[in-house]
Write an enzyme that holds these catalytic residues in place. Structure first.
Site, PDB file in Angstrom:
ATOM      1  N   ILE A  94       0.817  -1.210   0.000  1.00 50.83           N
ATOM      2  CA  ILE A  94       0.000   0.000   0.000  1.00 50.83           C
ATOM      3  C   ILE A  94       0.858   1.270   0.000  1.00 50.83           C
ATOM      4  O   ILE A  94       0.412   2.330  -0.430  1.00 50.83           O
ATOM      5  CB  ILE A  94      -0.964  -0.029   1.213  1.00 50.83           C
ATOM      6  N   HIS A 108       5.763 -12.014   5.871  1.00 51.57           N
ATOM      7  CA  HIS A 108       5.661 -11.521   4.495  1.00 51.57           C
ATOM      8  C   HIS A 108       7.048 -11.269   3.922  1.00 51.57           C
ATOM      9  O   HIS A 108       7.957 -10.820   4.607  1.00 51.57           O
ATOM     10  CB  HIS A 108       4.807 -10.251   4.420  1.00 51.57           C
ATOM     11  N   LEU A 109       7.144 -11.572   2.656  1.00 52.18           N
ATOM     12  CA  LEU A 109       8.373 -11.363   1.892  1.00 52.18           C
ATOM     13  C   LEU A 109       8.154 -10.135   1.010  1.00 52.18           C
ATOM     14  O   LEU A 109       7.221 -10.118   0.203  1.00 52.18           O
ATOM     15  CB  LEU A 109       8.591 -12.602   1.030  1.00 52.18           C
ATOM     16  N   HIS A 110       8.976  -9.097   1.203  1.00 52.61           N
ATOM     17  CA  HIS A 110       8.910  -7.925   0.329  1.00 52.61           C
ATOM     18  C   HIS A 110       9.696  -8.215  -0.943  1.00 52.61           C
ATOM     19  O   HIS A 110      10.803  -8.751  -0.895  1.00 52.61           O
ATOM     20  CB  HIS A 110       9.600  -6.717   0.973  1.00 52.61           C
ATOM     21  N   GLY A 155      12.631  -4.464  12.369  1.00 56.41           N
ATOM     22  CA  GLY A 155      11.763  -3.447  11.765  1.00 56.41           C
ATOM     23  C   GLY A 155      10.426  -3.981  11.281  1.00 56.41           C
ATOM     24  O   GLY A 155       9.773  -3.360  10.449  1.00 56.41           O
ATOM     25  N   GLN A 156      10.010  -5.143  11.809  1.00 56.46           N
ATOM     26  CA  GLN A 156       8.720  -5.703  11.369  1.00 56.46           C
ATOM     27  C   GLN A 156       7.565  -4.909  11.960  1.00 56.46           C
ATOM     28  O   GLN A 156       7.537  -4.638  13.164  1.00 56.46           O
ATOM     29  CB  GLN A 156       8.623  -7.175  11.802  1.00 56.46           C
TER      30      GLN A 156
END
Ligand code: 5GP
Ligand code: ZN
Length: 116
Positions: free
Chosen positions: A33, A101-103, A94-95
Site C-alpha cells: 500500500i 511476508h516477503l517484500h 523493523g517488522q
C-alpha cells in the site's frame, strides 16, 4: 490459521481490499500500500505465521515455494533487471505487520526509500 486482528489475514479473507497479483492454495501476493520502489509487492502465506522466527520444520515446503515464486512474479511485473527481497523479523528487524511476508522491490532506480 487465521488471526481476526491481523491485517494480512483480513486481506487474505477478502474483508480488506488489496491489489492482488497472485493467489494459490497456500500463498497470496499483493502490491504494498505504501511502495518503497516502482514495484513493491508482498508475498504472504495464507496461514497466519506471525514472523520468520515462528517458522517450524513443517513449513519448509511453504517457504521454498514462496521463494521460488519470487522470480516468476518479479519477471511478470517487469523486474528483468533485478529485484530486492526482504523479510523484516521482530522489533529489531523493523517488522510492523506480524504476519510473515516477503517484500519484493524492483523497477528503475532511484527508489523512494533506501530501506524498508
Ligand atoms: P514490515 O515493516 O512489517 O516488514 O512491512 C509491512 C508492509 O505492509 C509495509 O511495507 C506496509 O506499507 C504494508 N502494509 C501495511 N498495511 C497494509 C495494507 O493494508 N495493505 C497493503 N497492501 N499493504 C500494507
Ligand atoms: Zn495473519
Amino acid at each position: 490459521m487465521h488471526d481476526p486482528n491481523c491485517i494480512f489475514c483480513k486481506i487474505i479473507a477478502g474483508t480488506i481490499p488489496s491489489n492482488t497479483l497472485y493467489e494459490d492454495d497456500g500463498v497470496v501476493a499483493f502490491h504494498d500500500i505504501n511502495p518503497a520502489a516502482p514495484v513493491h509487492f508482498l508475498l504472504v502465506p495464507k496461514r497466519h505465521i506471525a514472523t520468520l522466527a515462528a517458522v517450524e520444520p513443517g513449513d519448509q515446503a511453504l517457504l521454498g515455494k514462496m521463494l521460488a515464486l519470487v522470480p516468476r512474479l518479479a519477471e511478470q511485473l517487469g523486474c528483468g533487471d533485478g529485484f530486492k527481497t526482504v523479510i523484516n523479523t521482530g522489533p529489531n528487524g523493523g517488522q510492523e505487520v506480524y504476519h510473515l511476508h516477503l517484500h519484493v522491490l524492483g523497477g528503475p532506480r532511484p527508489w523512494k526509500r533506501a530501506t524498508i
